[in-house]
Design a protein around this motif. Structure first.
Motif, PDB file in Angstrom:
ATOM      1  N   ILE A   1      -7.786  13.925   1.958  1.00 35.04           N
ATOM      2  CA  ILE A   1      -9.105  13.396   2.337  1.00 35.04           C
ATOM      3  C   ILE A   1      -9.850  14.428   3.182  1.00 35.04           C
ATOM      4  CG2 ILE A   1     -10.302  11.584   3.650  1.00 35.04           C
ATOM      5  CD1 ILE A   1      -7.845   9.741   2.876  1.00 35.04           C
TER       6      ILE A   1
ATOM      7  N   THR B   1       0.820  -1.223   0.000  1.00 37.93           N
ATOM      8  CA  THR B   1       0.000   0.000   0.000  1.00 37.93           C
ATOM      9  C   THR B   1       0.853   1.272   0.000  1.00 37.93           C
ATOM     10  OG1 THR B   1      -0.308   0.618   2.342  1.00 37.93           O
ATOM     11  CG2 THR B   1      -1.683  -1.180   1.535  1.00 37.93           C
TER      12      THR B   1
ATOM     13  N   ASN C   1      -1.272  10.585  -4.101  1.00 35.44           N
ATOM     14  CA  ASN C   1      -0.118  10.882  -3.245  1.00 35.44           C
ATOM     15  C   ASN C   1       1.109  11.035  -4.139  1.00 35.44           C
ATOM     16  OD1 ASN C   1      -1.660  10.768  -0.980  1.00 35.44           O
ATOM     17  ND2 ASN C   1      -0.577   9.041  -0.023  1.00 35.44           N
TER      18      ASN C   1
ATOM     19  N   THR D   1     -11.479   3.795  -2.064  1.00 39.92           N
ATOM     20  CA  THR D   1     -10.233   3.457  -2.741  1.00 39.92           C
ATOM     21  C   THR D   1     -10.544   2.384  -3.768  1.00 39.92           C
ATOM     22  OG1 THR D   1      -9.195   3.677  -0.574  1.00 39.92           O
ATOM     23  CG2 THR D   1      -7.836   2.797  -2.312  1.00 39.92           C
TER      24      THR D   1
ATOM     25  N   HIS E   1       3.928  11.368  -3.171  1.00 38.39           N
ATOM     26  CA  HIS E   1       4.979  10.570  -2.533  1.00 38.39           C
ATOM     27  C   HIS E   1       4.743   9.078  -2.714  1.00 38.39           C
ATOM     28  CE1 HIS E   1       1.753  11.585   0.215  1.00 38.39           C
ATOM     29  NE2 HIS E   1       2.076  10.623   1.028  1.00 38.39           N
ATOM     30  N   LYS E   2       3.783   8.695  -3.483  1.00 40.00           N
ATOM     31  CA  LYS E   2       3.634   7.270  -3.776  1.00 40.00           C
ATOM     32  C   LYS E   2       3.753   7.102  -5.283  1.00 40.00           C
ATOM     33  CE  LYS E   2       1.521   5.668   0.344  1.00 40.00           C
ATOM     34  NZ  LYS E   2       0.883   6.669   1.186  1.00 40.00           N
TER      35      LYS E   2
ATOM     36  N   PHE F   1      -7.646  12.123  -5.352  1.00 40.20           N
ATOM     37  CA  PHE F   1      -6.309  12.636  -5.017  1.00 40.20           C
ATOM     38  C   PHE F   1      -5.269  11.554  -5.257  1.00 40.20           C
ATOM     39  CE2 PHE F   1      -4.950  10.534  -1.127  1.00 40.20           C
ATOM     40  CZ  PHE F   1      -6.138   9.991  -0.644  1.00 40.20           C
TER      41      PHE F   1
ATOM     42  N   ALA G   1      -4.600   7.678  -3.764  1.00 37.66           N
ATOM     43  CA  ALA G   1      -3.264   7.840  -3.180  1.00 37.66           C
ATOM     44  C   ALA G   1      -2.293   6.985  -3.975  1.00 37.66           C
ATOM     45  CB  ALA G   1      -3.281   7.404  -1.725  1.00 37.66           C
TER      46      ALA G   1
ATOM     47  N   TYR H   1      10.437   4.585   4.985  1.00 41.12           N
ATOM     48  CA  TYR H   1       9.055   5.027   5.154  1.00 41.12           C
ATOM     49  C   TYR H   1       8.473   4.453   6.443  1.00 41.12           C
ATOM     50  CZ  TYR H   1       4.325   6.428   3.593  1.00 41.12           C
ATOM     51  OH  TYR H   1       3.088   6.997   3.470  1.00 41.12           O
TER      52      TYR H   1
ATOM     53  N   SER I   1      -0.496  15.826   2.459  1.00 37.68           N
ATOM     54  CA  SER I   1      -0.433  14.368   2.538  1.00 37.68           C
ATOM     55  C   SER I   1      -1.718  13.806   1.956  1.00 37.68           C
ATOM     56  CB  SER I   1      -0.308  13.892   3.992  1.00 37.68           C
ATOM     57  OG  SER I   1      -1.562  13.972   4.649  1.00 37.68           O
ATOM     58  N   GLY I   2      -1.760  12.500   1.840  1.00 44.58           N
ATOM     59  CA  GLY I   2      -2.984  11.862   1.387  1.00 44.58           C
ATOM     60  C   GLY I   2      -4.120  12.080   2.371  1.00 44.58           C
ATOM     61  N   SER I   3      -3.821  11.907   3.633  1.00 46.62           N
ATOM     62  CA  SER I   3      -4.862  12.093   4.644  1.00 46.62           C
ATOM     63  C   SER I   3      -5.368  13.532   4.630  1.00 46.62           C
ATOM     64  CB  SER I   3      -4.311  11.761   6.033  1.00 46.62           C
ATOM     65  OG  SER I   3      -3.766  10.462   6.042  1.00 46.62           O
TER      66      SER I   3
ATOM     67  N   HIS J   1      -8.228   3.049   2.959  1.00 48.09           N
ATOM     68  CA  HIS J   1      -7.247   3.503   3.956  1.00 48.09           C
ATOM     69  C   HIS J   1      -7.985   4.035   5.189  1.00 48.09           C
ATOM     70  CE1 HIS J   1      -4.085   6.042   5.743  1.00 48.09           C
ATOM     71  NE2 HIS J   1      -3.238   5.194   5.179  1.00 48.09           N
TER      72      HIS J   1
ATOM     73  N   GLY K   1      -0.754   9.967   9.400  1.00 44.97           N
ATOM     74  CA  GLY K   1      -0.268   9.524   8.093  1.00 44.97           C
ATOM     75  C   GLY K   1       1.078  10.155   7.837  1.00 44.97           C
ATOM     76  N   THR K   2       1.418  10.254   6.585  1.00 43.30           N
ATOM     77  CA  THR K   2       2.682  10.857   6.207  1.00 43.30           C
ATOM     78  C   THR K   2       2.660  12.337   6.584  1.00 43.30           C
ATOM     79  OG1 THR K   2       2.481   9.401   4.305  1.00 43.30           O
ATOM     80  CG2 THR K   2       4.311  10.943   4.294  1.00 43.30           C
TER      81      THR K   2
ATOM     82  N   ASP L   1     -10.146   7.884  -3.498  1.00 37.41           N
ATOM     83  CA  ASP L   1      -8.827   7.815  -2.895  1.00 37.41           C
ATOM     84  C   ASP L   1      -7.897   7.111  -3.871  1.00 37.41           C
ATOM     85  OD1 ASP L   1      -6.515   7.108  -1.580  1.00 37.41           O
ATOM     86  OD2 ASP L   1      -7.502   6.607   0.311  1.00 37.41           O
TER      87      ASP L   1
HETATM   88  C1  LIG Z   1      -4.905   4.311  -0.342  1.00 37.25           C
HETATM   89  C2  LIG Z   1      -4.314   5.298   0.587  1.00 37.25           C
HETATM   90  N1  LIG Z   1      -5.029   6.344   0.989  1.00 37.25           N
HETATM   91  C3  LIG Z   1      -4.524   7.278   1.825  1.00 37.25           C
HETATM   92  C4  LIG Z   1      -3.269   7.179   2.307  1.00 37.25           C
HETATM   93  C5  LIG Z   1      -2.799   8.190   3.279  1.00 37.25           C
HETATM   94  O1  LIG Z   1      -1.729   8.956   2.760  1.00 37.25           O
HETATM   95  P1  LIG Z   1      -0.791   9.776   3.702  1.00 37.25           P
HETATM   96  O2  LIG Z   1       0.072   8.813   4.433  1.00 37.25           O
HETATM   97  O3  LIG Z   1      -0.016  10.662   2.794  1.00 37.25           O
HETATM   98  O4  LIG Z   1      -1.638  10.561   4.634  1.00 37.25           O
HETATM   99  C6  LIG Z   1      -2.472   6.106   1.901  1.00 37.25           C
HETATM  100  C7  LIG Z   1      -1.100   5.956   2.414  1.00 37.25           C
HETATM  101  O5  LIG Z   1      -0.664   4.931   2.872  1.00 37.25           O
HETATM  102  C8  LIG Z   1      -3.013   5.142   1.024  1.00 37.25           C
HETATM  103  O6  LIG Z   1      -2.275   4.099   0.620  1.00 37.25           O
END
Ligand SMILES: Cc1ncc(COP(=O)(O)O)c(C=O)c1O
Ligand SMILES: Cc1ncc(COP(=O)(O)O)c(C=O)c1O
Lengths: 467, 519, 519, 467
Positions: free
Chosen positions: C161, C96, C289, C236, C291-292, C287, C267, D109, C156-158, C191, D343-344, C265
């Motif tokens: 959201i 993930t 990420n 997701t 960073h992913k 969205f 990410a 990470y 960030s991803g969160s 997530h 999260g990140t 989601d």
């Molecule tokens: C599917 C999914 N959604 C959301 C997130 C949350 O991202 P972040 O860690 O940048 O908050 C992740 C990260 O692991 C993710 O894999």
């Protein structure tokens, strides 16, 4: 503030803390540090304070101070440069700097293969990758620069053949020529060999006339200092073989993805510089000399440099490394009988070039050679179209560098270069001092980093200056 | 003593069991793409290859491995972790090497494009910053040595020795004495290059051995060897023993009386900065390794610089160009009357010079002297501690102080237990340390050489000493654990038979394949 | 299979047995000196301290350690070697997380002073380069997602959201429906932040569990939960199982029919770049990420960016400033009608945006699609291999393909041998690998989640599989070696009692001293 | 060339090699890659090629391309900048970048404390060092930025007190105010508290009047957005205590070597940004929010962030690390009951600040505070001498930042800043939009990096512009 004149605790000197000093002096049984210098006669003691600028102990002030001075430099990021002659701005892959900037490699030195396995492996790989590129079986841990590699090649030839004369092509870098001359003097005699003034190629008749039983070897460069590709390697080789002299060839390794290697037209010793393989120019400060030969013992034992060899350990499938023929060959292992000398040289750059070659692979080396070839020929062509300029001066094939003949313009290269500089261009290297026989000529260098518009820019400005 | 800051570590070196880069070859993977020529260029000049003489087109592609980018990166990163840089360990065991802190700020400064992207053929006017730094470092070193001019052309200490020999030679050639003066004198505890680099210039090199009591070069031998055949003396002081030779001025006087040039190997001057100088000791030339005393990083063995200083009368022999200031700007002076020519193609190893400059600027006069003071303090602290370790001793000059390093001996340990310096060296690797024996020949039996410099704290010195004592105890109680070391390093006992046997040695991967895989 | 490139390594992680930085304290040592004010300034303003209200002068100096520079450097360098970055291992076991190659060139580019030394309050005209890159990345992501506008404010991803939830809320406030629509629906294999970040905005979050056969969110539950109270769905796809939900468009249609907003989601969109998009699946927002999927390094957990895209009708709700192009220059648009305000103080995490831009530029349209293709190829290759390992299985959707990752199970291994996922995880550390279980709750028993991305070669995948098989064999033959792991890592079994007990937990060094040293 | 349209082997994608693809498909039992997408309905498949610029697969071309765009930026290395307001150009010790550039930290990470021991230790040390600096017992692994830290502080206060209103000082950063408002809406009600217009200090009467049993806490910043040092912390604290409301204080940690910490005048929650502790500005891209409290369980269990704790292992004298209260508090461990979300965030910057604080020690933090104090007061003085300027606008103590009142000059700050920019100066932040009540005022920021001549340069140019 805690920095007072008699109380200097420096970030680089942990034990400058007074309490710690006291403890240590106590262990030693000394009253003060001065006592530790008791063997230095008073007459030899420096009585005065050294007259140096005030310390910039604050890192920020140090940085600002040095950067202020460095800002007086104009780098070739700011101007377009056509300077070459043994050092050039090739593209440096980011991973090269990542690796040579790693604290581990940057600050290692002379450890054993047991703690510094990585250093040994990286340099063994360097040797191995270079060996593939120049197509030989043995390559050294890099020495200082091409000039040193060429000098040592001459001395190796002397020791191998037990003859005391070296012939050298006239069209090599003037800097290298001076280094070789000093390094060989007075042990070896040096004589130069002429080139054909039309083609820039080696004058085979002149070479032949100079071959005799004193001649240990003939050193030439391919491409030559003027970028000319010597195509008679095999002929030269058979002339030398007949005379039992060695063929020593210097080359720019970035040409070898596409150009035939010296070993394949008869070189006994191949040498050159790794600057083009992943090193920034650093004002000429990043160079490394390679020397390559066959695995003939008579050759191997004449290397002064370190030669890292691979081995096994007492654990299955584990690689180990060590020095080959260390005690016999090197001045470290054999003070009085070692070959020349060995010491600190250019290891970090060797590792960097290993990274470069690993990234490039055979295809990358071919492609970069091709790009340089194409771009430099484009420049040759376009400059050649300018009235009164002859480009290339020598009627032969060129790689990366070429001479432009300005004699018909009535202008000096130096003044043309001054005008170019106003347009933020560093023109070709003025050859009039080092090679007066060429009159007003200049050596231009094109790498894969030049864009078409860089070249067009040069051509436009040359046209304007010469019109 | 075993406080938390000097504890014996449960160390294990990173071990990735990494392959040789050639073993990672996957045909057609790519690590990077170089740029292509623009289409317009290709249209005009074609594929470029057609410009080559047929026989000069490479026939067989180089057998470089084909590896994708991340894997190349990973490979060399792993190898980096297999390397015990000074930034990681308490690097006092590489005696004579003057391993000290290489400030990161100096690295940062030297990676400025105003440094990396300068071409050596650039016009003087466009490199005034670089020249200023070179020239100012010259001024600094004049002050530090007392000599009159420095050149930064020699790319190492050994190259500086070669350069000194070249200057000596030229000097006597100009005087017409080159035929008579064909000898050079050095000492057995000087660096091997003081012998061999002089020999490269054709000199017959005579060696003075040490007095077995004092450890100093034997004065009587010196007197015997020196004559009007002597072109020069090449001498280190303190020598590898760390003993300062109080007779140094007698030696240089003697040499001068015989018309010889006095050359000082100050590659390592770490213990005497601001304390004593080449000038007062009567030397005509000296050199400093910027990569030692002046803190530029060793880089696994270079790049480096041997900064060479000369007295006025030898200025005319310096290599060209010499960097000078003409009152208005900094220049590259190529007009030096009797110049020896060049010892390196380009003027200097600029990043090294720059880092040395920055290092001195951060310390100033007092700071440099503090460097020396603490280097000497640290060294004598170690001397006191190490000579208390069972089996260890510091030969020569009993009861005397040392300057910046000491050549110790495990002779007693060896006699008592059979454990050699090499065994201890490999066992030290298990605790994350280097321990170096000494330059050949091993005059001191079972030698080891330690030079703490100013860079390590008392706690770190104690940690190192703890490891030595611990291993000494092991040697006396359970020697096998020492003899079978290393146990916690990246690699184990290496088969040395592959290094001196021409049928086995494999200096390159292709030789390995030929000699060992074909079978 | 055990060829040289995929061999099971004799690995040991670097182990320096390094102290805590506070343990390195030596009073009066100095790590660095900040600059002093110039003497002229001091003359005029005095020591500065006198300018402070008496009671605002700090009374007790902070108990920071005093450590010399090289020791600080050494400390953190050693800690770095104690960390298993993606540059070092075959980092496919952090499912993930989309661990892929973070090109070094992008790091280099982002350390340019034209990046590092920009202030967020600078005039638009002086940051046109930065704004251009941000805006162009917006254009790229529009193309990749099919949506109409992107903001790079969420760090960030969160946070993305949270931003989506904020937009949903504002949207319904403007419509006057915020009181009615107070529910949000998400799924159990989405997530956790899809739940919790929505809850921050006060939403009641409903969770759809998976169908035990297909692994997909249960359609019937969905239908039951969705209503005119639903403000939005947060989903997701593929979920953590790696199964693409073919009914996704039915879900978004259903949501739309009920007047809800559909939030995607993405990410992790690594398996579907150029293959399928938010737009066609009917989403109003999504969205990525950076960073992913878009390769910016994870930095031990940030900095990061959740690039958030919306359809046209939601443009008016975006956070300000929005970076736009007005035909002449790039601008920071603060005039957005119903803007939610801000979710981060400054416009964006610029270095992250820059690296993502560079990454896309190096790949182009075809390259991005190849990324997806190979990520999926690698994943299905692993699926085939791993399901052959004794004790491992891939629950749900038997015989079907997966997209970019798979949630596997060691349930059988556990039943057969007692070895848990956690045991295997720790044993994997002995070979230099990560292995991650899964987000709580553990719907899949003894779960582990693997996502290979495009960054690893077949040989590397094989190496990882070799380690899994090897450990499975160990579990069946010698389970203790697995249960007692790690053996070759920097650290051994950790005492977990210190983490949940308030009398023991030590979140800082001072708490450790208070709770554990005083005794 | 090997890059052809249907044959794209990319350096970042090893298995893009066709032969390898074939092998893998065979193992999978699929004919082609498309087959692997069988679950994606055709109607959802993208039929067209994405319209993106042509790939720059050559690293050199990529670098040249990006740098060309970046060259349109004018960095504050090129101009002198007086911009602050929460992000400023402090000196970044070289070791900070060395450590955050280490491949290990850069690319790690979410590993376990077993493989990522170093990451856990570095962040535990970050927490511990920050705890000393702000003088509290608990600090989180950093969140996104100060704005997020402040927002979460408000939410924590709500959960701890079970009250639903937060008072906020009016003189906080307008950006943070917007973030807090969005983050708290609609769960928390927010009301602002006035400041004294003369002194810039908090209006205690206004505060008092707004305290009631709904108030979970009062958030203010010290120094305030305007650089004003609030000296009535203790009074504010007792007002709040009496009301059973929490005191939440935001602060710039670079002030704390010299300024009293919020915890020592009553803060229940301290928050702020670590940007000033060793991070470059990155156009506002390098921030990290810290939150610090006492070790009170009622507080600790309300942290949403990760909290790393130290522990022992089954080997003597070995440190181990892990997550404190993970399953109870965090959304990772407790999807439905976790506090806010985790999260990140900004871990790499946390590690960087740990390096910074380790280098600086107590003395360095004191000295840098003092230097900033001296330099900023020098600037306040010198600007104050200029006709028609009031500096500082607020008659109180300042640290690092201060407001200059331009209302008497008859000129707009925006036009003055335009003129300064022509002189390569970025003047103070124009406050007229965010704080219209201040009219034409600007916020200036001075750090330890400014030299006297930078300040004099500003003053000279202001004089010229205003004369
Ligand atoms: C599917 C999914 N959604 C959301 C997130 C949350 O991202 P972040 O860690 O940048 O908050 C992740 C990260 O692991 C993710 O894999
Ligand atoms: C005293 C002394 N002289 C000379 C040298 C040779 O220096 P380099 O390795 O730079 O050639 C050294 C280096 O070890 C040395 O210590």
């Amino acid at each position: 503030m805690s920095i007072k004149t008699n109380y200097f605790i420096h970030p680089y000197i942990p034990n400058s803390v007074p309490e710690v000093k006291e403890q240590m002096l106590k262990e030693i049984g000394a009253k003060n540090i001065d006592e530790l210098y008791q063997d230095i006669p008073n007459s030899l003691r420096l009585k005065k304070k050294m007259n140096l600028p005030e310390a910039l102990v604050s890192e920020m002030e140090l940085k600002q101070h040095v950067e202020k001075i460095l800002n007086k430099n104009i780098s070739i990021n700011e101007y377009i440069s056509f300077l070459g002659g043994g050092c050039a701005a090739h593209y440096v892959p980011s991973i090269c700097d990542e690796i040579n900037g790693r604290s581990e490699f940057l600050t290692a030195y002379a450890g054993e293969p047991y703690e510094d396995h990585g250093r040994f492996q990286a340099l063994f790989e360097y040797q191995s990758l270079m060996a593939e590129l120049i197509d030989v079986d043995v390559v050294n841990v890099p020495t200082f620069d091409w000039a040193q590699a060429a000098s040592t090649s001459c001395r190796m030839a002397q020791r191998i053949t037990k003859r005391n004369k070296i012939l050298i092509s006239k069209f090599i870098s003037p800097e290298r020529m001076m280094v070789i001359k000093n390094y060989c003097h007075p042990v070896l005699e040096i004589e130069t060999v002429e080139h054909n003034n039309e083609t820039g190629l080696i004058d085979l008749r002149d070479l032949k006339s100079k071959l005799n039983s004193d001649v240990a070897g003939f050193y030439f460069e391919n491409p030559s200092y003027f970028g000319v590709i010597e195509e008679h390697g095999k002929k030269i080789s058979s002339l030398l073989k007949n005379n039992k002299s060695l063929m020593l060839v210097g080359c720019d390794p970035i040409s070898l993805g596409i150009l035939e290697t010296p070993s394949n037209y008869g070189a006994d010793i191949t040498c050159g510089d790794i600057q083009s393989l992943g090193l920034h120019m650093f004002y000429g400060g990043a160079t490394g000399g390679f020397i390559g030969t066959s695995d003939n013992v008579e050759f191997v034992k004449e290397y002064p440099s370190r030669l890292f060899g691979i081995s096994k350990t007492n654990v299955e499938d584990e690689w180990g490394f060590g020095d080959v023929l260390y005690d016999e060959r090197t001045s470290f292992g054999n003070r009085e009988g070692g070959k020349e000398f060995v010491g600190t040289a250019s290891a970090l750059w060797g590792i960097t070039s290993a990274v470069y070659l690993s990234l490039m692979g055979p295809k990358g080396m071919y492609e970069v050679g091709q790009t340089i070839l194409q771009k430099s020929h484009y420049a040759i062509n376009e400059i050649g179209k300018i009235k009164n300029l002859y480009s290339p001066k020598f009627n032969a094939s060129n790689f990366k560098e070429f001479v432009v003949d300005f004699n018909n313009t009535g202008k000096k290269v130096s003044s043309i270069n001054n005008l170019l500089q106003k347009k933020k261009i560093y023109g070709g290297k003025d050859l009039s001092k080092d090679f007066p026989e060429l009159g007003q000529s200049a050596l231009f260098c094109i790498t894969e980093q030049h864009t078409k518009s860089d070249i067009d820019n040069l051509v436009d400005n040359l046209k304007k200056i010469l019109s | 003593m075993n406080n938390i800051k000097s504890k014996l570590r449960k160390f294990h070196q990173a071990k990735w069991d990494e392959q040789i880069i050639f073993e990672l070859n996957t045909p057609n993977e790519r690590g990077i793409y170089p740029p292509k020529a623009e289409k317009e260029i290709t249209k005009i000049v074609g594929n470029g290859i057609s410009k080559l003489p047929r026989n000069m087109i490479r026939k067989k592609k180089p057998e470089l491995p084909e590896v994708s980018q991340m894997r190349v990166l990973k490979h060399f990163l792993r190898l980096s972790q297999h390397t015990l840089g000074a930034d990681f360990n308490i690097d006092i065991g590489q005696g004579t090497c003057t391993i000290k802190y290489n400030p990161k700020i100096n690295e940062l400064i030297s990676r400025n494009p105003k440094v990396t992207e300068l071409h050596p053929y650039q016009d003087e006017n466009s490199v005034q910053g670089a020249l200023e730094i070179i020239f100012k470092l010259d001024l600094f070193l004049r002050e530090i040595s007392g000599l009159d001019h420095f050149t930064f052309q020699p790319p190492s200490g050994s190259a500086a020795i070669l350069t000194m020999a070249s200057i000596v030679q030229k000097y006597f050639e100009v005087k017409g004495e080159e035929q008579i003066r064909d000898e050079v004198i050095t000492t057995i505890f000087s660096h091997p290059s003081d012998y061999s680099a002089a020999a490269v210039k054709g000199y017959k090199v005579k060696m003075v051995y040490n007095n077995p009591q004092t450890g100093l070069p034997d004065m009587e031998s010196f007197k015997k060897l020196i004559s009007n055949k002597t072109a020069a003396i090449f001498i280190t002081n303190p020598e590898d023993t760390g003993i300062f030779n109080p007779e140094i001025k007698l030696i240089t006087d003697l040499a001068h009386k015989n018309g010889a040039i006095c050359c000082y190997d100050q590659a390592n001057a770490n213990g005497i900065l601001g304390i004593t100088r080449a000038k007062e000791a009567g030397f005509d030339m000296c050199f400093f390794n910027l990569h030692k005393t002046f803190s530029t990083p060793h880089g696994c063995g270079g790049p480096a610089t041997g900064a060479l200083g000369v007295v006025k009368k030898l200025y005319n022999y310096l290599p060209i160009p010499n960097i000078e200031y003409n009152g208005k700007k900094y220049i590259l002076n190529n007009k030096i009357k009797h110049t020896i020519g060049k010892v390196r193609a380009y003027p200097t190893v600029f990043p090294v010079v720059l880092k040395a400059y920055a290092w001195i600027m951060s310390l100033g006069s007092e700071g440099l002297k503090e460097v020396a003071n603490i280097a000497v303090l640290n060294n004598n602290y170690l001397l006191s501690k190490i000579t208390k370790i069972k089996g260890a001793s510091a030969p020569y000059a009993k009861g005397k102080r040392r300057i910046e390093q000491v050549r110790y001996s495990w002779e007693k340990l060896h006699l008592d237990t059979g454990v050699t310096t090499e065994d201890v060296t490999l066992r030290m690797a298990d605790f994350g340390f280097h321990l170096w024996s000494s330059h050949h020949p091993f005059i001191v039996k079972q030698p080891f050489t330690i030079e703490p410099t100013e860079a390590y704290s008392k706690d770190e010195l104690d940690e190192y000493i703890n490891a030595l004592s611990y291993i000494s105890k092991e040697a006396y109680s359970n020697p096998d654990i020492v003899k079978l070391a290393p146990h916690n390093s990246v690699v184990h006992k290496i088969d040395h038979s592959w290094f001196d046997d021409p049928t086995k040695w494999s200096i390159t991967w292709r030789l390995y394949k030929k000699k060992h895989l074909k079978k």
